[in-house]
Motif scaffolding. Structure first.
Motif, PDB file in Angstrom:
ATOM      1  N   CYS A  66       0.853  -1.184   0.000  1.00 32.94           N
ATOM      2  CA  CYS A  66       0.000   0.000   0.000  1.00 32.94           C
ATOM      3  C   CYS A  66       0.889   1.234   0.000  1.00 32.94           C
ATOM      4  CB  CYS A  66      -0.962  -0.005   1.183  1.00 32.94           C
ATOM      5  SG  CYS A  66      -0.201  -0.200   2.792  1.00 32.94           S
ATOM      6  N   ASP A  68       1.017   5.373   1.126  1.00 33.09           N
ATOM      7  CA  ASP A  68       0.442   6.465   1.908  1.00 33.09           C
ATOM      8  C   ASP A  68       0.302   7.640   0.960  1.00 33.09           C
ATOM      9  OD1 ASP A  68      -0.190   8.568   3.551  1.00 33.09           O
ATOM     10  OD2 ASP A  68       1.562   8.366   4.837  1.00 33.09           O
ATOM     11  N   HIS A  75       4.449   0.780   1.719  1.00 34.23           N
ATOM     12  CA  HIS A  75       4.541  -0.191   2.810  1.00 34.23           C
ATOM     13  C   HIS A  75       4.165  -1.553   2.245  1.00 34.23           C
ATOM     14  CE1 HIS A  75       4.582   3.229   5.610  1.00 34.23           C
ATOM     15  NE2 HIS A  75       3.628   3.718   4.850  1.00 34.23           N
ATOM     16  N   VAL A  98      -3.396  -0.800  11.728  1.00 29.94           N
ATOM     17  CA  VAL A  98      -3.279  -0.825  10.271  1.00 29.94           C
ATOM     18  C   VAL A  98      -3.751  -2.170   9.715  1.00 29.94           C
ATOM     19  CG1 VAL A  98      -0.855  -1.611  10.145  1.00 29.94           C
ATOM     20  CG2 VAL A  98      -1.819  -0.192   8.313  1.00 29.94           C
ATOM     21  N   ALA A 101      -7.531  -2.138   9.699  1.00 32.28           N
ATOM     22  CA  ALA A 101      -7.998  -1.140   8.737  1.00 32.28           C
ATOM     23  C   ALA A 101      -7.917  -1.652   7.299  1.00 32.28           C
ATOM     24  CB  ALA A 101      -7.181   0.151   8.875  1.00 32.28           C
ATOM     25  N   LEU A 102      -6.883  -2.434   6.982  1.00 32.73           N
ATOM     26  CA  LEU A 102      -6.688  -2.900   5.607  1.00 32.73           C
ATOM     27  C   LEU A 102      -7.389  -4.222   5.300  1.00 32.73           C
ATOM     28  CD1 LEU A 102      -2.952  -1.951   5.092  1.00 32.73           C
ATOM     29  CD2 LEU A 102      -4.929  -0.886   4.004  1.00 32.73           C
ATOM     30  N   TRP A 113      -6.396   6.653   8.118  1.00 33.24           N
ATOM     31  CA  TRP A 113      -5.977   5.973   9.328  1.00 33.24           C
ATOM     32  C   TRP A 113      -5.004   6.868  10.071  1.00 33.24           C
ATOM     33  CZ3 TRP A 113      -1.016   3.623  10.222  1.00 33.24           C
ATOM     34  CH2 TRP A 113      -0.973   2.824  11.356  1.00 33.24           C
ATOM     35  N   ALA A 115      -1.757   7.022  12.353  1.00 32.89           N
ATOM     36  CA  ALA A 115      -0.588   6.266  12.799  1.00 32.89           C
ATOM     37  C   ALA A 115      -0.345   6.549  14.275  1.00 32.89           C
ATOM     38  CB  ALA A 115       0.636   6.671  11.977  1.00 32.89           C
ATOM     39  N   LEU A 123      -4.057   5.345   3.304  1.00 32.81           N
ATOM     40  CA  LEU A 123      -3.433   4.176   2.715  1.00 32.81           C
ATOM     41  C   LEU A 123      -4.279   3.637   1.569  1.00 32.81           C
ATOM     42  CD1 LEU A 123      -2.246   2.320   5.937  1.00 32.81           C
ATOM     43  CD2 LEU A 123      -0.909   3.793   4.419  1.00 32.81           C
TER      44      LEU A 123
END
Length: 140
Positions: A66, A68, A75, A98, A101-102, A113, A115, A123
């Motif tokens: 993914c 940002d 990432h 994370v 979320a993904l 999201w 951090a 993302l």
């Protein structure tokens, strides 16, 4: 994090859903905020039978790349169950913010999201490599 009205749709396989629900029933986990956040994600998922989850969906034990959209940073990691998490090898727990979320997002979808430390991220899923077991799911 997005408001519930702007969250992107997510897709889960019934096998991942059953395993994750079993994980969340653990007395040690069920009261943790991370487990509650994952539970909320599971409740809004479109659930499909094993073998019918598209290859471009982030699944358990699948690898995802993914980006940002705020910083441009890329990432790459594998989404795993908590006991298999290892930051050094890029294995991120589904209970990590994370990770939850993904989970269930498809290539091209993005999620806002925060951090650790409060930095805002957006993302976007770029690539997904399904877990090896998805190829033989019908042969078990």
């Amino acid at each position: 994090m997005d408001s519930p009205h702007s969250l992107p749709p997510i897709t889960l396989g019934s096998r991942d859903l059953a395993r994750l629900e079993q994980l969340l029933e653990s007395p040690a986990l069920r009261r943790l905020p991370a487990a509650q956040a994952l539970g909320a994600e599971l409740e809004r998922a479109n659930v499909l039978p094993p073998g019918q989850v598209p290859d471009d969906v982030v699944t358990m034990n699948g690898s995802v790349t993914c980006v940002d959209e705020v910083s441009g940073d890329k990432h790459q990691f594998t989404l795993v169950y908590p006991q298999d998490a290892d930051v050094v090898t890029g294995r991120v727990s589904v209970l990590a913010p994370v990770g939850s979320a993904l989970l269930g997002l498809s290539v091209g979808q993005a999620i806002d999201w925060q951090a650790p430390g409060g930095r805002a991220l957006r993302l976007r899923v770029v690539t997904v490599v399904p877990p090896p077991e998805s190829a033989d799911v019908l042969h078990r």
